[in-house]
Design an enzyme around this catalytic site. Structure first.
Site, short mmCIF file in Angstrom:
data_model
loop_
_atom_site.label_atom_id
_atom_site.label_comp_id
_atom_site.label_asym_id
_atom_site.label_seq_id
_atom_site.Cartn_x
_atom_site.Cartn_y
_atom_site.Cartn_z
N GLU A 107 0.83 -1.21 0.00
CA GLU A 107 0.00 0.00 0.00
C GLU A 107 0.86 1.26 0.00
O GLU A 107 0.59 2.22 -0.70
CB GLU A 107 -0.94 0.00 1.21
CG GLU A 107 -1.98 1.11 1.17
CD GLU A 107 -2.98 0.98 2.30
OE1 GLU A 107 -4.18 1.23 2.07
OE2 GLU A 107 -2.56 0.63 3.43
N GLU A 118 -6.33 8.36 -9.75
CA GLU A 118 -7.44 7.99 -10.63
C GLU A 118 -7.22 6.67 -11.34
O GLU A 118 -8.18 6.04 -11.80
CB GLU A 118 -7.70 9.10 -11.67
CG GLU A 118 -6.78 9.10 -12.88
CD GLU A 118 -5.33 9.29 -12.54
OE1 GLU A 118 -4.51 8.43 -12.89
OE2 GLU A 118 -5.01 10.30 -11.87
N HIS A 160 2.10 10.54 -19.26
CA HIS A 160 2.15 10.98 -17.87
C HIS A 160 3.14 10.17 -17.04
O HIS A 160 3.48 10.58 -15.93
CB HIS A 160 0.77 10.89 -17.23
CG HIS A 160 -0.22 11.87 -17.76
ND1 HIS A 160 0.02 13.23 -17.80
CD2 HIS A 160 -1.46 11.69 -18.28
CE1 HIS A 160 -1.04 13.84 -18.32
NE2 HIS A 160 -1.94 12.94 -18.63
N ASP A 196 -1.69 16.15 -26.85
CA ASP A 196 -2.76 15.72 -25.95
C ASP A 196 -3.26 16.92 -25.16
O ASP A 196 -2.51 17.88 -24.91
CB ASP A 196 -2.19 14.66 -25.00
CG ASP A 196 -3.24 13.97 -24.16
OD1 ASP A 196 -3.62 12.84 -24.50
OD2 ASP A 196 -3.68 14.55 -23.15
N HIS A 198 -3.80 17.09 -22.05
CA HIS A 198 -3.10 17.17 -20.76
C HIS A 198 -1.59 17.26 -20.97
O HIS A 198 -1.04 16.66 -21.90
CB HIS A 198 -3.43 15.94 -19.91
CG HIS A 198 -4.89 15.77 -19.65
ND1 HIS A 198 -5.70 14.98 -20.45
CD2 HIS A 198 -5.69 16.30 -18.70
CE1 HIS A 198 -6.94 15.02 -19.99
NE2 HIS A 198 -6.97 15.81 -18.94
N ASP A 285 -8.00 14.30 -27.17
CA ASP A 285 -8.93 14.80 -26.16
C ASP A 285 -9.03 16.32 -26.17
O ASP A 285 -9.66 16.90 -25.28
CB ASP A 285 -8.56 14.28 -24.77
CG ASP A 285 -7.09 14.36 -24.45
OD1 ASP A 285 -6.30 14.79 -25.33
OD2 ASP A 285 -6.70 13.98 -23.34
N TYR A 324 -11.24 10.68 -25.16
CA TYR A 324 -12.21 9.92 -24.37
C TYR A 324 -13.65 10.11 -24.83
O TYR A 324 -14.57 9.53 -24.24
CB TYR A 324 -12.05 10.27 -22.88
CG TYR A 324 -10.60 10.13 -22.50
CD1 TYR A 324 -10.03 8.87 -22.40
CD2 TYR A 324 -9.78 11.25 -22.35
CE1 TYR A 324 -8.67 8.72 -22.12
CE2 TYR A 324 -8.43 11.11 -22.07
CZ TYR A 324 -7.88 9.84 -21.95
OH TYR A 324 -6.54 9.70 -21.70
#
Length: 346
Positions: A107, A118, A160, A196, A198, A285, A324
């Protein structure tokens, strides 16, 4: 234009994404690729070629080994810890905490290597990411063999992914791996152009201190858009890389007049750099109806900017990133490739 594609992308099928405080069906889904393939076939593009299989050596040329080891084992370790759901990070080495220690518990490791929460990690994520990098490398080798262009239909996307972090649906940085491969095979200079919506934070981070790979990104202003903490205009590189990073953060509701003007500046910079190859992180996108973006490009705009990129006359590798609005993603992706080929008449 040859297309490289792997059905291995289907191995990644997450059920959850954290969005707006809810666990929703992921926007980054397998149907995205299906729509692109359907549209390319409708336009009589050649049958996609399968990927060649590459070792981890090109991956380790841009990614940290400990991070790669983590990605390759995280799902098994997550299951071994007794967790029943998908692996979603929930704690990070934030500013008030130490970031020099990798926790032993999965974790903690998950949060250490994540840049956002996300992107669920699921069974098949690692295998799909491996196939995506192989798709990008196979397409890059086509350019090395003399092709003027190639399209790497990658999923999951990659821009990313930093040298040691995942997020934004990205695990291995396909575009950066391909760009480094081109360098390692003899190219003197490579440009990574990210269109992109982003910011391509991972690609920027990987090459930020270098002058042999220029990074250019047109994206939603990070004051208003993911990834929020990178992508500002004053980020221009450090050391040898000073002046070789270029960011064009653009405001909400930017249309093609605004976006296209920034592209024009980027293309001028690319021409002045005199590179051997151009790697385009092709996210569509920026489309006006994309559900998680705020630009206003129309489908016709994608053809136009593909044509403008093609007019550079540089051997170009397109690497699939985001987009998307599922029903339109095929149209907009094919429009870019059509425009590029119209300029090159190939």
């Amino acid at each position: 234009m040859k297309i490289i594609y792997s059905p291995q992308h289907h191995l990644r099928q997450p059920k959850t994404e954290l969005h707006g405080g809810e666990l929703v069906t992921p926007f980054e889904c397998r149907q995205r690729v299906d729509y692109i393939l359907k549209e390319l076939a409708r336009r009589d593009y050649s049958t996609p070629l399968p990927e060649n299989i590459y070792s981890l050596k090109p991956v380790l040329a841009v990614h940290d080994k400990h991070y790669v080891d983590f990605l390759s084992t995280v799902w098994q370790h997550w299951c071994d810890a007794g967790y029943k759901g998908e692996a979603i990070p929930n704690v990070w080495p934030a500013r008030s905490m130490r970031s020099d220690i990798v926790p032993e518990h999965i974790e903690g490791q998950l949060g250490y290597y994540a840049l956002a929460s996300e992107s669920s990690i699921t069974r098949g994520t690692w295998e799909a990411a491996l196939a995506a990098k192989d798709v990008a490398l196979t397409a890059a080798d086509l350019l090395l063999k003399g092709d003027q262009s190639a399209f790497a239909l990658c999923r999951p996307p990659g821009h990313h992914a930093a040298s040691n972090q995942f997020g934004g649906y990205c695990f291995l940085n396909n575009a950066a791996i391909a760009a480094q491969h081109l360098r390692d095979q003899g190219a003197a200079r490579v440009v990574c152009l990210d269109v992109d919506f982003h910011h391509g934070n991972g690609t920027q981070q990987i090459f930020y201190q270098r002058d042999d790979v220029m990074t250019i990104s047109l994206h939603g202003d990070p004051a208003h858009a993911f990834p929020y903490f990178l992508g500002y205009a004053d980020e221009t590189g450090t050391g040898k890389g000073k002046g070789f990073t270029h960011n064009y953060p653009l405001p909400p509701a930017a249309d093609y007049v605004t976006w296209g003007a920034a592209l024009g500046q980027a293309l001028d910079t690319i021409q002045q750099y005199d590179c051997d190859y151009l790697v385009v992180s092709l996210g569509v996108d920026t489309y006006e109806n994309d559900p998680i973006s705020f630009f206003k490009l129309t489908s016709d705009d994608f053809f136009d900017y593909g044509k403008r990129i093609g007019a550079l006359g540089i051997p170009t590798l397109f690497v699939m990133e985001g987009g998307y609005a599922v029903e339109e993603i095929g149209i907009n992706t094919a429009n870019v490739l059509d425009g590029f080929q119209a300029a090159n008449k190939v």
